[in-house]
Every structure is written in structure tokens, then in C-alpha cells.
Design a protein around this motif. Structure first.
Motif, mmCIF file in Angstrom:
data_model
loop_
_atom_site.group_PDB
_atom_site.id
_atom_site.type_symbol
_atom_site.label_atom_id
_atom_site.label_comp_id
_atom_site.label_asym_id
_atom_site.label_seq_id
_atom_site.Cartn_x
_atom_site.Cartn_y
_atom_site.Cartn_z
ATOM 1 N N ARG A 35 0.836 -1.214 0.000
ATOM 2 C CA ARG A 35 0.000 0.000 0.000
ATOM 3 C C ARG A 35 0.862 1.252 0.000
ATOM 4 N N ASN A 36 1.942 1.213 0.756
ATOM 5 C CA ASN A 36 2.791 2.390 0.865
ATOM 6 C C ASN A 36 3.572 2.659 -0.419
ATOM 7 N N VAL A 37 3.865 1.624 -1.183
ATOM 8 C CA VAL A 37 4.497 1.841 -2.487
ATOM 9 C C VAL A 37 3.582 2.701 -3.363
ATOM 10 N N VAL A 38 2.281 2.383 -3.348
ATOM 11 C CA VAL A 38 1.315 3.132 -4.155
ATOM 12 C C VAL A 38 1.182 4.563 -3.646
ATOM 13 N N SER A 39 1.023 4.729 -2.326
ATOM 14 C CA SER A 39 0.830 6.074 -1.781
ATOM 15 C C SER A 39 2.079 6.936 -1.956
ATOM 16 N N THR A 40 3.264 6.339 -1.835
ATOM 17 C CA THR A 40 4.507 7.086 -2.034
ATOM 18 C C THR A 40 4.637 7.548 -3.476
ATOM 19 N N ALA A 41 4.305 6.664 -4.409
ATOM 20 C CA ALA A 41 4.359 7.043 -5.825
ATOM 21 C C ALA A 41 3.383 8.175 -6.118
ATOM 22 N N LEU A 42 2.204 8.138 -5.492
ATOM 23 C CA LEU A 42 1.203 9.193 -5.700
ATOM 24 C C LEU A 42 1.707 10.533 -5.168
ATOM 25 N N VAL A 43 2.272 10.524 -3.966
ATOM 26 C CA VAL A 43 2.796 11.758 -3.376
ATOM 27 C C VAL A 43 3.912 12.331 -4.243
ATOM 28 N N LEU A 44 4.830 11.478 -4.698
ATOM 29 C CA LEU A 44 5.943 11.963 -5.512
ATOM 30 C C LEU A 44 5.448 12.538 -6.840
ATOM 31 N N ALA A 45 4.441 11.893 -7.431
ATOM 32 C CA ALA A 45 3.907 12.394 -8.701
ATOM 33 C C ALA A 45 3.327 13.792 -8.518
ATOM 34 N N VAL A 46 2.547 13.994 -7.461
ATOM 35 C CA VAL A 46 1.961 15.318 -7.203
ATOM 36 C C VAL A 46 3.061 16.318 -6.848
ATOM 37 N N ALA A 47 4.048 15.875 -6.072
ATOM 38 C CA ALA A 47 5.140 16.767 -5.678
ATOM 39 C C ALA A 47 5.905 17.263 -6.902
ATOM 40 N N PHE A 48 6.215 16.376 -7.841
ATOM 41 C CA PHE A 48 6.894 16.807 -9.067
ATOM 42 C C PHE A 48 6.029 17.797 -9.845
ATOM 43 N N ALA A 49 4.723 17.570 -9.829
ATOM 44 C CA ALA A 49 3.821 18.448 -10.572
ATOM 45 C C ALA A 49 3.788 19.863 -9.996
ATOM 46 N N ILE A 50 4.028 20.019 -8.692
ATOM 47 C CA ILE A 50 3.945 21.348 -8.074
ATOM 48 C C ILE A 50 5.318 21.945 -7.779
ATOM 49 N N GLY A 51 6.393 21.317 -8.307
ATOM 50 C CA GLY A 51 7.692 21.972 -8.226
ATOM 51 C C GLY A 51 8.790 21.267 -7.467
ATOM 52 N N PHE A 52 8.582 20.044 -7.024
ATOM 53 C CA PHE A 52 9.632 19.313 -6.323
ATOM 54 C C PHE A 52 10.737 18.956 -7.311
ATOM 55 N N ARG A 53 11.956 19.374 -7.007
ATOM 56 C CA ARG A 53 13.071 19.143 -7.911
ATOM 57 C C ARG A 53 14.280 18.595 -7.144
ATOM 58 N N PRO A 54 14.324 17.291 -6.900
ATOM 59 C CA PRO A 54 15.474 16.694 -6.212
ATOM 60 C C PRO A 54 16.692 16.648 -7.131
ATOM 61 N N VAL A 55 17.861 16.484 -6.537
ATOM 62 C CA VAL A 55 19.101 16.398 -7.314
ATOM 63 C C VAL A 55 19.677 14.993 -7.259
ATOM 64 N N ALA A 56 18.927 14.045 -6.744
ATOM 65 C CA ALA A 56 19.428 12.688 -6.538
ATOM 66 C C ALA A 56 19.650 11.965 -7.857
ATOM 67 N N GLY A 57 20.712 11.149 -7.891
ATOM 68 C CA GLY A 57 20.935 10.236 -8.999
ATOM 69 C C GLY A 57 20.301 8.884 -8.689
ATOM 70 N N LEU A 58 20.548 7.910 -9.550
ATOM 71 C CA LEU A 58 19.943 6.590 -9.377
ATOM 72 C C LEU A 58 20.340 5.964 -8.038
ATOM 73 N N ARG A 59 21.609 6.066 -7.679
ATOM 74 C CA ARG A 59 22.076 5.474 -6.415
ATOM 75 C C ARG A 59 21.353 6.092 -5.230
ATOM 76 N N GLU A 60 21.237 7.408 -5.231
ATOM 77 C CA GLU A 60 20.578 8.079 -4.105
ATOM 78 C C GLU A 60 19.091 7.725 -4.040
ATOM 79 N N TRP A 61 18.444 7.618 -5.208
ATOM 80 C CA TRP A 61 17.033 7.225 -5.215
ATOM 81 C C TRP A 61 16.846 5.824 -4.651
ATOM 82 N N LEU A 62 17.734 4.917 -5.015
ATOM 83 C CA LEU A 62 17.636 3.542 -4.499
ATOM 84 C C LEU A 62 17.855 3.518 -2.991
ATOM 85 N N LEU A 63 18.826 4.289 -2.513
ATOM 86 C CA LEU A 63 19.068 4.350 -1.066
ATOM 87 C C LEU A 63 17.884 4.986 -0.347
#
Length: 258
Positions: free
Chosen positions: A118-146
Motif C-alpha cells: 500500500r505504501n508503495v502506491v501512496s509514495t508514488a502518488l505523493v511523488l507524482a503530485v510533488a513533481f507536478a507542483i515543483g519538487f526538484r530533487p538532485v538525486a541520482g539513481l544510487r541516491e534514489w535507491l538508497l
């Protein structure tokens, strides 16, 4: 092989079956599922658009607040675990499972695994909305996995606590009430405002509770900057909470089914 010890394939099959069952139960509780998925998004929008302009964090407020909202997701999602465990314990479902030689560990692990899904789905939803309203992380693939590993670690810990609450509570309402304290933890932390802006007596709690080092570790991974000792503290808190909760769940389960 002794009769009372199930073979490994059987134990894995029981776990998968119980996790699938827990997900089906979640899908039937549409109102609770909708709240757990949408409420973190609503809170994020509320903080960003109503309060963000008045809070100075040194960066765009949406960028600052997203790591904390991800942990809010975990709290709301895990609260369903407490309710479903409580229902199983009070409805006679556990007796039926035991008559089919399904272990209590498989039932509880199934609930925790469903919480993670359930949390995988809710986390993906939050991140999608966050990107839509201006969230701009600088993480690369390694940081995202961590960062994903940190979120999973926290979700497992808080879901295990929820299972314990479900074993303690005698009703769904009681289980839901107890989980309020878990969903409240991100607020007196660094989730929404810097800790040093809080009153002194609140700072002491905020700096020494499990949510703050997890949030600061996520910020370091997603936004850049050193994590310092926060990564070790986050791992220690989550690992300790998970182990203690598993041990408590084992004791409580055997007491409830005697």
C-alpha cells in the motif's frame, strides 16, 4: 521432518496467500484506503500553498516538505494494518487459519507485507503530485535507491508497530485510535519546519525521536548534502523498533490465541 514444522515452500506459500488476502481486505475497505492514499497529498498541498509562504527553510518549501510527507504516507498506510489485525483477532479468522495449519507469523507477516505494498502506491502518488507542483530533487539513481531503502525500512518498522497495536486493541475503533500517535510523530519533527525554530522544550523531543533522523537522511539523499550521523540513527531506530515489535507481536499473539 517433524510434523509441527512446516516445510519452507509451505511457509512461503502461506505468507504470499496471507499478503494477498490482506490486500483484498484493504480493497474492500474503500473509504479507509482512499483516506490513506489521498490525505498525505492533501496535507502536502495544504502546507505548501497555505503555510509555505510564511515558513523560511532556505529552499522552496515543497522541496523541504516532501521527505516528511513520505513518512506521513507510511503512518496513514500502516494504520490500516492495526485495524485489519484487530479484526482478524476478534472475528475468529485466526482460529480458522490455525485449523488449516497456517501460522500466526504468516498471518502477521502478510499484514505487514500488504502495508508495504500500500505504501508503495501512496509514495508514488505523493511523488507524482510533488513533481507536478515543483519538487526538484538532485538525486541520482544510487541516491534514489538508497532513499527507497530508507522508506521501506521505516514502513516495515511502523507496520510492525501497527501489528502490535492490532493485537492489543479489542476493536477496530480502538486500533485506529492508538495509531493516531504514530501518525502524529512527523509533526513534532523536522518534517514541516526546522527544529531550531521550535520552542526549546519541543526541540529536545524533536531531535531525539525516530522520525527526525529518517527525514534528514531522506533530505540528504534526495536534495544533496551530508547525512552525518542521521543515517546510522535512522537505521538504529528503525531496526530497533522492528525487532522489538516482532518480539512483542509474537508474545501477544500467543497470549491472545491460548
Amino acid at each position: 521432518m517433524p510434523e509441527h514444522i512446516a516445510p519452507a515452500p509451505s511457509r512461503v506459500g502461506d505468507l504470499i496467500t496471507m499478503a494477498a488476502r490482506s490486500l483484498r481486505l484493504t480493497s474492500r475497505n474503500a473509504e479507509a484506503l482512499l483516506i490513506s492514499l489521498t490525505l498525505p497529498v492533501i496535507l502536502m498541498l495544504l502546507f505548501v500553498y497555505l503555510f509555505g509562504g510564511a515558513i523560511d527553510t532556505g529552499t522552496a518549501y515543497v522541496t523541504y516538505v516532501v521527505p516528511g510527507v513520505l513518512l506521513l504516507c507510511a503512518g496513514f498506510g500502516a494504520s490500516l494494518t492495526a485495524q485489519t489485525v484487530s479484526t482478524d483477532m476478534s472475528s475468529g479468522a485466526i482460529d480458522r487459519f490455525r485449523s488449516m495449519d497456517v501460522s500466526g507469523a504468516a498471518v502477521l507477516t502478510g499484514h505487514v507485507t500488504a502495508s508495504l505494498a500500500r505504501n508503495v502506491v501512496s509514495t508514488a502518488l505523493v511523488l507524482a503530485v510533488a513533481f507536478a507542483i515543483g519538487f526538484r530533487p538532485v538525486a541520482g539513481l544510487r541516491e534514489w535507491l538508497l532513499a527507497a531503502g530508507v522508506v521501506v525500512m521505516f514502513v516495515l518498522a511502523i507496520s510492525a508497530v501497527s501489528a502490535v497495536i492490532g493485537l492489543l486493541a479489542r476493536t477496530q475503533e480502538g486500533a485506529s485510535g492508538f495509531t493516531f500517535f504514530m501518525t502524529f510523530l512527523p509533526y513534532p519533527s523536522s518534517a514541516f519546519v526546522p527544529v531550531d525554530t521550535m520552542p526549546g522544550w519541543v526541540q529536545g523531543f524533536a531531535e531525539n525521536q525516530p522520525v527526525t533522523p529518517v527525514i534528514e537522511t531522506l533530505r540528504a539523499l534526495l536534495l544533496g548534502g551530508p547525512a552525518g550521523s542521521n543515517a546510522l540513527l535512522a537505521a538504529a531506530w528503525c531496526g530497533g523498533i522492528f525487532v522489538v515489535s516482532v518480539l512483542l507481536a509474537r508474545v501477544l499473539f500467543h497470549r491472545r490465541v491460548r
